[in-house]
Design an enzyme around this catalytic site. Structure first.
Site, PDB file in Angstrom:
ATOM      1  N   ILE A 138       0.869  -1.168   0.000  1.00 22.78           N
ATOM      2  CA  ILE A 138       0.000   0.000   0.000  1.00 22.78           C
ATOM      3  C   ILE A 138       0.912   1.226   0.000  1.00 22.78           C
ATOM      4  O   ILE A 138       2.085   1.140   0.372  1.00 22.78           O
ATOM      5  CB  ILE A 138      -0.983   0.027   1.193  1.00 22.78           C
ATOM      6  CG1 ILE A 138      -0.252  -0.064   2.531  1.00 22.78           C
ATOM      7  CG2 ILE A 138      -2.007  -1.075   1.065  1.00 22.78           C
ATOM      8  CD1 ILE A 138      -1.185  -0.014   3.743  1.00 22.78           C
ATOM      9  N   ASP A 139       0.386   2.348  -0.447  1.00 25.25           N
ATOM     10  CA  ASP A 139       1.197   3.554  -0.575  1.00 25.25           C
ATOM     11  C   ASP A 139       1.746   4.009   0.775  1.00 25.25           C
ATOM     12  O   ASP A 139       1.168   3.712   1.829  1.00 25.25           O
ATOM     13  CB  ASP A 139       0.362   4.692  -1.176  1.00 25.25           C
ATOM     14  CG  ASP A 139      -0.126   4.385  -2.576  1.00 25.25           C
ATOM     15  OD1 ASP A 139       0.575   3.639  -3.275  1.00 25.25           O
ATOM     16  OD2 ASP A 139      -1.195   4.889  -2.956  1.00 25.25           O
ATOM     17  N   LYS A 140       2.819   4.764   0.729  1.00 23.70           N
ATOM     18  CA  LYS A 140       3.453   5.297   1.936  1.00 23.70           C
ATOM     19  C   LYS A 140       2.450   5.988   2.853  1.00 23.70           C
ATOM     20  O   LYS A 140       2.417   5.748   4.056  1.00 23.70           O
ATOM     21  CB  LYS A 140       4.565   6.275   1.545  1.00 23.70           C
ATOM     22  CG  LYS A 140       5.165   7.039   2.718  1.00 23.70           C
ATOM     23  CD  LYS A 140       6.148   8.093   2.244  1.00 23.70           C
ATOM     24  CE  LYS A 140       6.634   8.945   3.412  1.00 23.70           C
ATOM     25  NZ  LYS A 140       7.566  10.012   2.973  1.00 23.70           N
ATOM     26  N   ARG A 238      -7.421   5.806  -5.919  1.00 21.97           N
ATOM     27  CA  ARG A 238      -7.212   7.247  -6.098  1.00 21.97           C
ATOM     28  C   ARG A 238      -7.534   7.671  -7.528  1.00 21.97           C
ATOM     29  O   ARG A 238      -8.154   8.717  -7.755  1.00 21.97           O
ATOM     30  CB  ARG A 238      -5.769   7.586  -5.722  1.00 21.97           C
ATOM     31  CG  ARG A 238      -5.452   7.276  -4.260  1.00 21.97           C
ATOM     32  CD  ARG A 238      -3.960   7.150  -3.990  1.00 21.97           C
ATOM     33  NE  ARG A 238      -3.282   8.427  -4.120  1.00 21.97           N
ATOM     34  CZ  ARG A 238      -1.953   8.560  -4.033  1.00 21.97           C
ATOM     35  NH1 ARG A 238      -1.192   7.484  -3.843  1.00 21.97           N
ATOM     36  NH2 ARG A 238      -1.404   9.756  -4.146  1.00 21.97           N
TER      37      ARG A 238
END
Length: 302
Positions: A138-140, A238
Site C-alpha cells: 500500500i502507498d506510503k 485514487r
C-alpha cells in the site's frame, strides 16, 4: 546508467529542479534527487544546475539515473502493530507515512526493516532481499492492513489468491464533493500516465481495474466512502475516484494542491483484509480501526 529526458511546459514551470524531478518518480526521495543533481547527473539545457534552479518553459532536462547499488537491508528495531501471526504469515497494521520496502534514497525506516528485526530469517525469499515476505503493498501515506509471508509456500498461495481476485480488501476514504450514488462500480483500465511518470491514469489498453464503492456518510462538501478492490493496480482507488471527480482529501498527486486540513497524505485506510490461510485452508478476516488523524477529519466534518 539509465537516461531519462523531460521537457518543461507551462504547467510545471516555476518550481525547483529537485522538486520537479522528485515529482516524476514515486520511488526516489527528494534528498536522493538532490544528491544525483550535485553529482552532475542532471543537465538543464546541456548545463549543470543546482537543486534550487527554477524551471522555465521549454527547458530540456536530462537525468542520468545511477545503477542501483546492491543493498544489504538491515533489520531495525521499529515498533509495528502485529494484528495476527503464526508460522506461515503475519498481518500488520502499517501506519501512514511508513514506506513498505526500501528504494533509492529511502533505505531505512521501512516496514521491511521492521519485519526483518521481528521475524529474523523467517520470511519468504521470492521477492528478493529488498522485499522479503512482501506479498502486496500500500502507498506510503495509506495506513492499514498488509499480509506478510514467512515462507515461500505461503507467499505463493497468497499471491495466487491476489491473481484470482479472491482476497477481500476494503478501504475507507474521505473524498471531495458529495457522491450522489449510494453504490457504484468503476471498471476502467489503468496504466502509467503518458506524460507524468509520477501518476497513474485511466488509459485505453491499460490493465483492467475494478473498484466497488459504497457511501458510508455524506457531509456538506465531502463524502466518507468504502471501496472494495476487485483488482489491485497501483493508485487504483485514487485514480478511479478522480475519474468520478471525487479525488481523495489530502492526496498530493491527484487532489487539489491546497486543502483546509493540515495533512501529509491522502485520507485512505486499508481497513479490512480477508484470505484463505495457506496451510489450514480456512478463511480469515481482519479489521483495523481508522487511525487518529483520519478520525480527526471525520470529527471536523461531522
Amino acid at each position: 546508467m539509465e537516461q531519462v529526458n523531460f521537457d518543461v511546459n507551462e504547467e510545471n514551470e516555476g518550481v525547483r529542479l529537485d522538486v520537479f524531478l522528485s515529482g516524476k518518480f514515486d520511488n526516489m526521495s527528494r534528498s536522493y534527487i538532490q544528491k544525483i543533481i550535485k553529482e552532475g547527473n542532471v543537465l538543464v539545457n546541456d548545463k549543470k544546475e543546482k537543486p534550487r534552479y527554477i524551471t522555465k518553459t521549454n527547458d530540456k532536462i536530462n537525468l542520468n539515473i545511477p545503477k542501483p547499488k546492491e543493498l544489504e537491508v538491515e533489520a531495525e528495531n521499529i515498533d509495528i502493530e502485529i494484528v495476527y501471526e503464526d508460522d506461515d504469515l503475519l498481518v500488520v497494521n502499517k501506519p501512514a507515512g511508513m514506506v513498505v520496502h526500501p528504494a533509492p534514497g529511502n533505505y531505512t525506516g521501512t516496514l521491511v526493516n521492521a519485519i526483518l528485526y521481528h521475524c529474523k530469517d523467517n520470511l519468504s525469499s521470492i521477492n528478493g532481499v529488498i522485499r522479503p515476505g512482501i506479498v502486496h503493498r500500500i502507498d506510503k501515506d495509506t495506513s492499514g492492513l498488509l499480509m506478510i509471508a514467512k515462507n515461500n509456500n505461503a507467499h505463493n498461495c497468497l499471491s495466487e489468491q491476489l491473481k484470482d481476485h479472491s482476497i477481500t480488501r476494503k478501504y475507507h476514504m474521505i473524498c471531495y464533493g458529495v457522491v450522489k450514488e449510494d453504490t457504484m462500480t468503476v471498471d476502467a483500465p489503468i496504466a502509467r500516465h503518458p506524460v507524468d511518470r509520477l501518476k497513474m491514469a485511466i488509459v485505453e489498453g491499460g490493465k483492467r481495474a475494478v473498484t466497488h464503492f459504497k457511501v458510508l456518510k455524506r457531509f456538506d462538501k465531502y463524502t466518507y466512502v468504502e471501496a472494495e478492490l476487485e483488482t489491485g493496480r497501483t493508485h487504483q482507488i485514487r485514480v478511479h475516484m478522480l475519474s468520478k471527480r471525487h479525488p481523495l482529501v489530502g492526496d498530493p498527486v491527484y487532489g487539489p494542491k491546497n486543502s483546509k486540513f493540515k495533512l501529509n497524505g491522502q485520507m485512505l485506510h486499508a481497513k479490512t483484509l480477508g484470505f484463505i490461510h495457506p496451510t489450514t485452508n480456512e478463511y480469515m478476516e481482519f479489521n483495523s480501526d481508522i487511525p487518529p488523524h483520519f478520525k480527526r477529519i471525520l470529527n471536523i466534518l461531522d
